[in-house]
Structure formats: structure tokens, C-alpha cells
Write a protein that holds these residues in place. Structure first.
Motif, PDB file in Angstrom:
ATOM      1  N   SER A  96       4.005  42.915  30.009  1.00  0.00           N
ATOM      2  CA  SER A  96       2.673  43.343  30.442  1.00  0.00           C
ATOM      3  C   SER A  96       2.451  42.922  31.886  1.00  0.00           C
ATOM      4  CB  SER A  96       1.599  42.712  29.557  1.00  0.00           C
ATOM      5  OG  SER A  96       0.316  42.965  30.110  1.00  0.00           O
ATOM      6  N   GLN A 145     -10.995  42.128  22.005  1.00  0.00           N
ATOM      7  CA  GLN A 145     -12.118  42.112  21.072  1.00  0.00           C
ATOM      8  C   GLN A 145     -12.158  40.781  20.335  1.00  0.00           C
ATOM      9  OE1 GLN A 145     -10.378  45.344  18.518  1.00  0.00           O
ATOM     10  NE2 GLN A 145     -10.656  43.832  16.899  1.00  0.00           N
ATOM     11  N   PRO A 172      -2.752  46.703  29.470  1.00  0.00           N
ATOM     12  CA  PRO A 172      -1.551  47.529  29.301  1.00  0.00           C
ATOM     13  C   PRO A 172      -0.329  46.672  28.973  1.00  0.00           C
ATOM     14  CG  PRO A 172      -2.106  47.311  31.628  1.00  0.00           C
ATOM     15  CD  PRO A 172      -3.172  46.578  30.865  1.00  0.00           C
ATOM     16  N   HIS A 211      -7.072  52.637  17.578  1.00  0.00           N
ATOM     17  CA  HIS A 211      -6.168  53.463  18.366  1.00  0.00           C
ATOM     18  C   HIS A 211      -4.749  53.216  17.885  1.00  0.00           C
ATOM     19  CE1 HIS A 211      -6.112  49.613  20.352  1.00  0.00           C
ATOM     20  NE2 HIS A 211      -5.199  49.970  21.224  1.00  0.00           N
ATOM     21  N   HIS A 251      -8.952  46.709  28.399  1.00  0.00           N
ATOM     22  CA  HIS A 251      -7.744  47.268  27.801  1.00  0.00           C
ATOM     23  C   HIS A 251      -6.549  46.737  28.589  1.00  0.00           C
ATOM     24  CE1 HIS A 251     -10.109  50.956  26.071  1.00  0.00           C
ATOM     25  NE2 HIS A 251     -10.499  49.795  25.575  1.00  0.00           N
ATOM     26  N   SER A 278     -13.155  52.136  16.950  1.00  0.00           N
ATOM     27  CA  SER A 278     -12.350  51.824  18.113  1.00  0.00           C
ATOM     28  C   SER A 278     -10.850  51.820  17.832  1.00  0.00           C
ATOM     29  CB  SER A 278     -12.757  50.462  18.669  1.00  0.00           C
ATOM     30  OG  SER A 278     -12.388  49.461  17.729  1.00  0.00           O
ATOM     31  N   TYR A 291      -6.638  46.229  23.099  1.00  0.00           N
ATOM     32  CA  TYR A 291      -8.087  46.191  23.280  1.00  0.00           C
ATOM     33  C   TYR A 291      -8.561  44.755  23.088  1.00  0.00           C
ATOM     34  CZ  TYR A 291      -8.387  51.341  22.939  1.00  0.00           C
ATOM     35  OH  TYR A 291      -8.274  52.689  23.140  1.00  0.00           O
ATOM     36  N   HIS A 304      -3.426  49.847  16.380  1.00  0.00           N
ATOM     37  CA  HIS A 304      -4.482  49.020  16.950  1.00  0.00           C
ATOM     38  C   HIS A 304      -4.022  47.715  17.602  1.00  0.00           C
ATOM     39  CE1 HIS A 304      -8.679  48.448  17.663  1.00  0.00           C
ATOM     40  NE2 HIS A 304      -8.617  47.213  17.216  1.00  0.00           N
ATOM     41  N   TRP A 312      -4.552  44.681  19.723  1.00  0.00           N
ATOM     42  CA  TRP A 312      -5.780  44.026  20.206  1.00  0.00           C
ATOM     43  C   TRP A 312      -5.447  42.613  20.636  1.00  0.00           C
ATOM     44  CZ3 TRP A 312      -8.303  39.847  17.686  1.00  0.00           C
ATOM     45  CH2 TRP A 312      -7.757  39.479  16.440  1.00  0.00           C
ATOM     46  N   GLU A 317      -1.984  49.915  24.862  1.00  0.00           N
ATOM     47  CA  GLU A 317      -3.060  49.094  25.414  1.00  0.00           C
ATOM     48  C   GLU A 317      -3.584  48.168  24.338  1.00  0.00           C
ATOM     49  OE1 GLU A 317      -5.866  51.933  27.053  1.00  0.00           O
ATOM     50  OE2 GLU A 317      -5.177  51.409  29.076  1.00  0.00           O
TER      51      GLU A 317
END
Ligand SMILES: [Cu+2]
Length: 172
Positions: free
Chosen positions: A80, A158, A140, A35, A138, A33, A156, A46, A48, A154
Motif C-alpha cells: 500500500s 471504519q 488503496p 464493496h 479509502h 457500504s 474503507y 469488504h 476495511w 481499497e
């Protein structure tokens, strides 16, 4: 000298083993996952965020950013649509109490360096959440850097890893 395992050290090594297993699982999950984003000389890895319970006023976010260029840069601001404000926070231990405070003026990223926002260290605080951060969502956000400018990313949502480090720190 004979090395004797006390119940405490046995428990500790059990925890260490568990942490290793979790880390291995994480590495697989993170690869699946991961990114990343690029803006100018910066590579952002990443982003998150932790899941939040319904009605929680705040949420925490993490990422790392590597400066591959020859000029210093600085993370200035985050915005955001999912929150009224996003602050840069720093964790510290004072007299055995974990505290966090807002970092004024942003965070420097020297040439060749990686700035890691991780649980227990620098992190983002999404303040005034408009909706809960649900697992798998996700979120933004826009990161603003002094030299590289603005980049849309974004986060994520988790679960954090058991060992407190994260994706982003070690991931390429
Ligand atoms: Cu905080």
C-alpha cells in the motif's frame, strides 16, 4: 431447577442483547457500504481498516477472500502506498496474553473456502503509516495471489463492530 439470574449473568445477557442490536445496525451499515472485487476465481469482500490516532505507527486491516475455483490459491503479499510495509499477522493467546506474529509464506485459500481476516484472528498490519487512517478514508492497496495475480483494492476506514466479527465474514 430454578433458573436464577445472578447480577453477572444479567449483565452478560444485557451485553448479548446489545451485541445483537449492534450487529443488526452493522448489517444495515455494511449493506450500504459493502464493496467487493473479483480476480480470476477469487472474490474479495469488504476490505476495511480501523481508524488510527494521529502519529500511530501501525494500522490494522481486514477482508475476506473466497476461492470459487477448483485450484488452490495463496495470499502472498500486500502493498500500500499508505504504509512502508503491510504484513500478514496472526493473533494467538499464550498464557493469557494476546500476541501477534507475522505469518511467513502467506495464507492458503483452498477451492470453495473463504479465508477471513478479522479482529482477533488473521489480520493485516500496515507498518510505517504515512498518514493516519481517518474515518471514511479509502486506503488503496494491492493484494498479490499466487495464481490469480495482483488486484487493486481499497480498504474503507471504519469503526470495528462491537462483537468482534466483521463484515466480510458473513456478507455476500
Ligand atoms: Cu498485528
Amino acid at each position: 431447577m430454578t433458573a436464577r439470574m445472578t447480577p453477572a449473568s444479567r449483565a452478560a445477557s444485557g451485553v448479548a442483547r446489545l451485541a445483537l442490536c449492534v450487529l443488526a445496525l452493522c448489517a444495515v451499515a455494511a449493506t450500504a457500504s459493502a464493496h467487493s472485487y473479483r480476480i480470476g476465481a477469487l472474490k474479495i469482500d469488504h476490505p476495511w481498516a480501523r481508524p488510527t490516532p494521529p502519529g500511530a505507527p501501525t494500522g490494522a486491516g481486514y477482508f475476506s477472500v473466497t476461492n470459487t475455483g477448483a485450484t488452490p490459491d495463496r495470499l502472498l503479499a500486500i502493498a500500500s502506498p499508505a504504509a512502508q510495509a503491510v504484513q500478514i499477522h496472526q493473533m494467538s493467546m499464550t498464557g493469557g496474553i494476546m500476541r501477534m506474529r507475522e505469518v511467513a509464506g502467506g495464507l492458503d485459500i483452498a477451492p470453495g473456502q473463504t479465508l477471513a481476516l478479522t479482529p482477533g484472528g488473521y489480520h493485516l498490519m500496515f507498518v510505517g503509516l504515512k498518514t493516519p487512517f481517518t474515518l471514511g478514508a479509502h486506503i488503496p492497496a494491492t493484494l498479490t495471489f499466487a495464481h490469480a495475480g495482483k488486484v487493486a483494492v481499497e480498504f474503507y476506514v471504519q469503526q470495528p463492530p462491537e462483537d468482534g466479527t466483521m463484515a466480510g465474514m458473513k456478507m455476500k
